[in-house]
Design an enzyme around this catalytic site. Structure first.
Site, short mmCIF file in Angstrom:
data_model
loop_
_atom_site.label_atom_id
_atom_site.label_comp_id
_atom_site.label_asym_id
_atom_site.label_seq_id
_atom_site.Cartn_x
_atom_site.Cartn_y
_atom_site.Cartn_z
CD GLU A 66 39.64 3.44 53.73
OE1 GLU A 66 40.72 3.05 54.20
OE2 GLU A 66 38.61 3.64 54.41
CG ASP A 79 43.56 2.15 56.39
OD1 ASP A 79 43.30 3.37 56.26
OD2 ASP A 79 42.69 1.26 56.42
CG HIS A 128 33.88 3.14 57.34
ND1 HIS A 128 34.30 4.37 57.76
CD2 HIS A 128 34.97 2.55 56.80
CE1 HIS A 128 35.59 4.50 57.50
NE2 HIS A 128 36.03 3.42 56.91
CD GLU A 168 38.00 0.49 54.72
OE1 GLU A 168 39.18 0.11 54.82
OE2 GLU A 168 37.41 1.08 55.63
MN MN Z 1 41.24 3.26 56.25
MN MN Z 2 38.07 3.08 56.39
#
Ligand code: MN
Ligand code: MN
Length: 297
Positions: A282, A83, A156, A188
């Site tokens: 994501e 990530d 988010h 995500e």
């Molecule tokens: Mn992320």
């Molecule tokens: Mn994120």
């Protein structure tokens, strides 16, 4: 949103997608996670951006919030989530990929499900789409792959220097009737086996922090480290590895003093409740009154 802001977000997104390609090219089974993290950190700086958070390198049932410590000996293996966050003056791009390092059909299916759910949801989103419908689409795609989404992890909204700005985009139909408004969002999906619990619990502390309160510490050196954290990371997440790189072992002691003074949030690792393997995909997108721009493609 002003044109200049959109351009900066797009630039951050472009760099994020370059880092994704770079990560795919260097990551091999049994490589030290520490080497992967250091190389990614260096590559981000070489592209004239900064990490928006420490790269998360989370293996198997660890869904997120895992990054190597300065002396970490963990090797890359299994189902690895990478990530990646990039920022330019607080304008953030947030993206993630998953890599199967054990040639497992099960892993590949979890990854494909997460990517397909992400891309299908992205294609459906428009101004005034109901937030619950985005979650429902993600859940439906997951079911078609015979896997399930993690229910207590979500996409988010993003604002300047703020990674999780308040609005969540669920990975299932959560009955949220509100609609999506212009803004910056990350979508995500996390997927796990249908035999898993479909949710995460807090695990051990990760060494990832963010500055939570304005305050001070008594010790002079700790105060210097605190000043560095505020200047360098603002309210974005950082990690003990970075503090060790800058200040050495003393820096880690100072970090502990700052934490004990109650000024930091220390993130726990997030672990699938039944230790079922987890994949993640994501992208970040901008929604304006006129258009939808996926910045991290
Ligand atoms: Mn992320
Ligand atoms: Mn994120």
């Amino acid at each position: 949103m002003e044109k200049k802001e959109i351009e900066t977000l797009q630039e951050a997104g472009k760099i994020a997608s370059e880092i994704v390609k770079y990560a795919k090219s260097i990551i091999k089974k049994d490589m030290l996670l520490l080497d992967i993290a250091n190389k990614i950190d260096e590559k981000i700086i070489s592209l004239k951006a900064k990490p928006a958070f420490p790269v998360n390198l989370s293996i198997n049932e660890i869904a997120a919030h895992s990054t190597p410590s300065y002396n970490d000996e963990t090797l890359a293996q299994g189902l690895l989530k990478v990530d990646i966050g990039i920022h330019i003056e607080g304008f953030v791009a947030d993206t993630a990929l998953s890599i199967d390092l054990e040639n497992s059909e099960e892993n590949k299916n979890l990854i494909k499900a997460a990517e397909t759910a992400r891309d299908f949801a992205l294609s459906k989103i428009n101004l005034n789409t109901k937030i619950r419908e985005i979650g429902a689409e993600i859940e439906k795609v997951c079911k078609s792959f015979n896997v399930q989404p993690i229910h207590n992890l979500s996409g988010h909204s993003i604002e300047v220097y703020n990674l999780h700005a308040g609005i969540t985009i669920p990975n299932f139909d959560n009955n949220q009737e509100s609609t999506i408004k212009p803004g910056i969002y990350a979508i995500e999906p996390f997927t796990t086996l249908s035999s898993g619990s479909g949710s995460v619990r807090d695990g051990k502390l990760s060494g990832i922090y963010h500055l939570e309160k304005v305050g001070t510490v008594r010790d002079n050196f700790a105060r210097e480290v605190l000043g560095y954290i505020a200047d360098e990371y603002s309210t974005l997440p950082f990690c003990s590895r970075w503090i060790h790189k800058k200040f050495g072992t003393r820096g880690l002691l100072a970090l502990r003093q700052i934490e004990q003074a109650g000024l930091l949030h220390h993130y726990p690792q997030l672990i699938e409740k039944s230790n079922s393997k987890v994949a993640q995909a994501e992208h970040t997108f901008i929604l304006t009154l006129k258009e939808k721009i996926i910045t991290t493609l």
